[in-house]
Every structure is written in C-alpha cells, then in structure tokens.
Motif scaffolding. Structure first.
Motif, mmCIF file in Angstrom:
data_model
loop_
_atom_site.group_PDB
_atom_site.id
_atom_site.type_symbol
_atom_site.label_atom_id
_atom_site.label_comp_id
_atom_site.label_asym_id
_atom_site.label_seq_id
_atom_site.Cartn_x
_atom_site.Cartn_y
_atom_site.Cartn_z
ATOM 1 N N VAL A 124 11.141 -43.468 -154.409
ATOM 2 C CA VAL A 124 10.431 -44.482 -153.627
ATOM 3 C C VAL A 124 10.535 -45.797 -154.386
ATOM 4 C CG1 VAL A 124 8.275 -45.142 -152.504
ATOM 5 C CG2 VAL A 124 8.814 -42.717 -152.823
ATOM 6 N N GLU A 125 11.495 -46.634 -154.001
ATOM 7 C CA GLU A 125 11.710 -47.882 -154.721
ATOM 8 C C GLU A 125 10.984 -49.073 -154.117
ATOM 9 O OE1 GLU A 125 15.669 -47.427 -152.303
ATOM 10 O OE2 GLU A 125 13.983 -46.163 -152.936
ATOM 11 N N SER A 126 10.508 -48.932 -152.876
ATOM 12 C CA SER A 126 9.792 -50.018 -152.204
ATOM 13 C C SER A 126 8.927 -49.419 -151.095
ATOM 14 C CB SER A 126 10.780 -51.024 -151.606
ATOM 15 O OG SER A 126 11.376 -50.494 -150.430
ATOM 16 N N PRO A 127 7.992 -50.212 -150.539
ATOM 17 C CA PRO A 127 7.146 -49.681 -149.455
ATOM 18 C C PRO A 127 7.916 -49.272 -148.209
ATOM 19 C CG PRO A 127 6.166 -51.670 -150.398
ATOM 20 C CD PRO A 127 7.555 -51.563 -150.960
ATOM 21 N N HIS A 128 9.150 -49.726 -148.083
ATOM 22 C CA HIS A 128 9.952 -49.342 -146.916
ATOM 23 C C HIS A 128 10.189 -47.831 -146.865
ATOM 24 C CE1 HIS A 128 10.735 -53.508 -145.949
ATOM 25 N NE2 HIS A 128 11.257 -53.734 -147.131
ATOM 26 N N HIS A 129 9.929 -47.144 -147.972
ATOM 27 C CA HIS A 129 10.263 -45.721 -148.034
ATOM 28 C C HIS A 129 9.042 -44.832 -148.245
ATOM 29 C CE1 HIS A 129 14.385 -46.930 -147.834
ATOM 30 N NE2 HIS A 129 14.223 -47.723 -148.873
ATOM 31 N N TYR A 130 7.884 -45.308 -147.816
ATOM 32 C CA TYR A 130 6.700 -44.454 -147.869
ATOM 33 C C TYR A 130 6.853 -43.233 -146.966
ATOM 34 C CZ TYR A 130 3.786 -47.734 -150.569
ATOM 35 O OH TYR A 130 3.250 -48.522 -151.552
ATOM 36 N N ASP A 131 7.729 -43.315 -145.986
ATOM 37 C CA ASP A 131 7.962 -42.149 -145.126
ATOM 38 C C ASP A 131 8.451 -40.959 -145.946
ATOM 39 O OD1 ASP A 131 10.355 -43.839 -145.406
ATOM 40 O OD2 ASP A 131 11.339 -42.377 -144.126
ATOM 41 N N ARG A 132 9.173 -41.227 -147.034
ATOM 42 C CA ARG A 132 9.630 -40.132 -147.892
ATOM 43 C C ARG A 132 8.437 -39.400 -148.512
ATOM 44 N NH1 ARG A 132 14.152 -43.715 -151.158
ATOM 45 N NH2 ARG A 132 15.618 -44.037 -149.425
#
Length: 247
Positions: free
Chosen positions: A143-151
């Motif tokens: 998770v490198e940024s909030p764009h990937h909270y779905d992970r």
C-alpha cells in the motif's frame, strides 16, 4: 533463493516463481526488474524469459520454477522466509495449481514462517477460499498511497493467521488506515538512483496510528540512493516490532 536476506524484516527468500508486471506507481522503480535484467545478462537460467517491455523487462517474464519447491525442505533450522521477493505469487499468469503447490510446501514445513506479499489483492480474495491456510503463513499487501486502500479491504477477508501491510515505497500520506484485522505494518522510503523522497511526517503518522491501534510497527528505511543511505532511526530509535515479538 537466498538462505540469508538483507531485507530487515525477514531472514531468507524463496522464489518458486520469478517475474512480474508493473501495476501501480509503487512499481515504477522496481528493484526486482532491474536485478532480473542483470541476472539475465549473467546467464542465470531462472531469468531468461523476457516480459512485456511496457510493463516488465528482460529476464522478468512470469515463470514458475517447480524445482524450487523442494528448497524449504532442505532448511532444517527454522527461518522467516519472504516468498517471491522476485515475483508476485498471485499474478494472473501463475497457475492456480502451482499456487496450491506452494501452499502445500508451506504447510508441510511448519517450522518455517512464510511472508507472502502481493499487489494483486483482488485475485488473492477470489481464490483464498480455494487454498488451505496453515498458521505459519503471513499474508500481506503493498500500500504505497491511499489509492490502494482497496487492497487492505481485500486482505481483511483472507483467513491468514497474520495479515500485514507493506507501505513501501511510501509515496503519500496514509491517513485513517483501516487497521482492523491487520496484525503488522511495515513502512519505508524508496531506494535507488531515482528514489522519490518520503516525508518524515508520513512515517510518523503511520507509526502513531499503529501505536493507537496496538498494531506492531516496523520502520524499514528512510531510503535514498541506497537502502542504507538514510538509516533506520525514527525519532531517535529503531522500530522493529513484529507480531508476537517486542521491538
């Protein structure tokens, strides 16, 4: 495969698959892609399959290595093992049957602890119920940024004994991390010639969120030209917490 690893949060690496494709900004300066190109030039047989030049590169085409499945059985001393430091086990081109074989090996070597990390959390969630999850398997997502909270939300659905986040290379602030059901968080800056700088406040905020949630926190590195450039101290100390361990 390496019986010892320079990665601070593990002890050994095991690569039953190699190769990958870039899928998000965290992959832009992938160390494994660069290393695969060098290994191909050196004639390493595991890195002769080229990937799509748009998303991968020389020696980095997704390849399964059935002969590597036997390696953990030869390690008699218990190890913490990072699975696929040079690939992603849940890449779409890794066959389901081979993933099952990898999980069988992990189940049959319970004296080791395995750390599996993926950016392909959607596939992970789709097939998780088709796998047996031994208690020595830790499952994580990048998770490198909030764009990937779905992970993170996908990971929370997986019946792993330990679920963890790798916030490295950290490229943005991660406010309000959904830490319920998460057992461990790793954070770190990017390293390499083109390393993107990390804001210290981003790291502090992740640490503080983990402290409030009582989630073990591991600070891997500040990053820079090399992984050791900036050291590992955060506000005068190192943070080496792991599930079940003090740090």
């Amino acid at each position: 495969m390496a019986d010892k690893s320079a990665i601070e949060w593990t002890e050994a690496t095991w690569n039953p698959t190699t190769g990958c494709d870039r899928v998000s900004a965290g992959c832009d300066h992938c160390y494994a892609l660069t290393l695969a190109k060098r290994l191909k030039a050196m004639g390493n047989p595991k890195y002769q399959n080229d990937g799509d030049p748009r998303t991968s590169g020389p020696g980095f085409g997704v390849t399964v290595h059935p002969d590597a499945l036997a390696i953990p059985y030869t390690w008699k001393r218990p190890r913490v093992v990072f699975v696929n430091s040079m690939s992603d086990l849940f890449h779409a081109r890794v066959p389901m049957d081979f993933i099952r074989e990898v999980f069988d090996v992990m189940a049959e070597t319970p004296h080791h602890t395995y750390q599996v990390l993926t950016k392909r959390a959607h596939r992970l969630t789709r097939i998780a119920e088709k796998l047996e999850w031994p208690t020595n398997v830790w499952m994580g997502v990048s998770v490198e940024s909030p764009h990937h909270y779905d992970r993170i939300h996908d990971l929370a659905k997986v019946p792993a004994a330990v679920r963890f986040l790798s916030c490295e290379p950290l490229l943005a602030e991660l406010p309000d991390l959904p830490l319920e059901g998460i057992d461990w968080v790793i954070a770190g800056g990017e390293s390499g010639f083109q390393a993107r700088p990390v804001d210290p406040e981003w790291i502090r905020d992740i640490r503080d969120q983990c402290v409030r949630a009582r989630t073990p926190f591991f600070f891997k590195q500040w990053g820079g030209t090399t992984s050791k450039s900036g050291g590992r101290e955060l506000d005068g100390r190192t943070w080496n917490q792991m599930p079940g361990l003090a740090g």
